[in-house]
Design a protein around this motif. Sequence first.
Motif, PDB file in Angstrom:
ATOM      1  N   GLN A  28      36.029  40.264  61.468  1.00 11.36           N
ATOM      2  CA  GLN A  28      34.771  39.725  60.937  1.00 11.36           C
ATOM      3  C   GLN A  28      33.935  39.091  62.045  1.00 11.36           C
ATOM      4  O   GLN A  28      32.712  39.264  62.094  1.00 11.36           O
ATOM      5  CB  GLN A  28      35.055  38.711  59.833  1.00 11.36           C
ATOM      6  N   ALA A  29      34.589  38.366  62.939  1.00  9.65           N
ATOM      7  CA  ALA A  29      33.861  37.727  64.039  1.00  9.65           C
ATOM      8  C   ALA A  29      33.264  38.777  64.972  1.00  9.65           C
ATOM      9  O   ALA A  29      32.149  38.613  65.482  1.00  9.65           O
ATOM     10  CB  ALA A  29      34.792  36.790  64.810  1.00  9.65           C
ATOM     11  N   LEU A  30      33.999  39.871  65.198  1.00  4.78           N
ATOM     12  CA  LEU A  30      33.496  40.917  66.089  1.00  4.78           C
ATOM     13  C   LEU A  30      32.313  41.672  65.487  1.00  4.78           C
ATOM     14  O   LEU A  30      31.446  42.160  66.215  1.00  4.78           O
ATOM     15  CB  LEU A  30      34.618  41.866  66.476  1.00  4.78           C
ATOM     16  N   VAL A  31      32.246  41.750  64.172  1.00  8.54           N
ATOM     17  CA  VAL A  31      31.055  42.324  63.524  1.00  8.54           C
ATOM     18  C   VAL A  31      29.841  41.480  63.896  1.00  8.54           C
ATOM     19  O   VAL A  31      28.792  42.012  64.273  1.00  8.54           O
ATOM     20  CB  VAL A  31      31.228  42.411  61.993  1.00  8.54           C
ATOM     21  N   ALA A  32      29.989  40.166  63.822  1.00  9.23           N
ATOM     22  CA  ALA A  32      28.893  39.266  64.202  1.00  9.23           C
ATOM     23  C   ALA A  32      28.554  39.408  65.678  1.00  9.23           C
ATOM     24  O   ALA A  32      27.377  39.394  66.061  1.00  9.23           O
ATOM     25  CB  ALA A  32      29.259  37.821  63.871  1.00  9.23           C
ATOM     26  N   VAL A  33      29.574  39.568  66.527  1.00 15.39           N
ATOM     27  CA  VAL A  33      29.344  39.735  67.965  1.00 15.39           C
ATOM     28  C   VAL A  33      28.552  41.005  68.234  1.00 15.39           C
ATOM     29  O   VAL A  33      27.624  41.008  69.049  1.00 15.39           O
ATOM     30  CB  VAL A  33      30.686  39.758  68.746  1.00 15.39           C
TER      31      VAL A  33
END
Length: 81
Positions: A28-33
């Motif tokens: 999920q964090a990498l989607v934001a990144v």
Amino acid sequence: MPYALRYTKTIAAVWDSLPATVSEGLAQALVAVCEDPLGSTEPYGDDDGIMRTLVVGALFAVLYVGHQTRTVHIYQIDYLG
């Protein structure tokens, strides 16, 4: 246009070895990144806009942001849990 995510087989193996909830949080964090690399990460050392740090709970990742190629490369994943 989002950035493309890139990582090696070694990084994939580390990611696969994480507990499910930690792995999901990283995803999920990498989607934001990939949507906003500079806004969703912190500088790694000097703020050159290229080497970045992603912290998700007890997980720490080092990323390389290729602005011209619009890619985010995962270089390191450390889990302290």
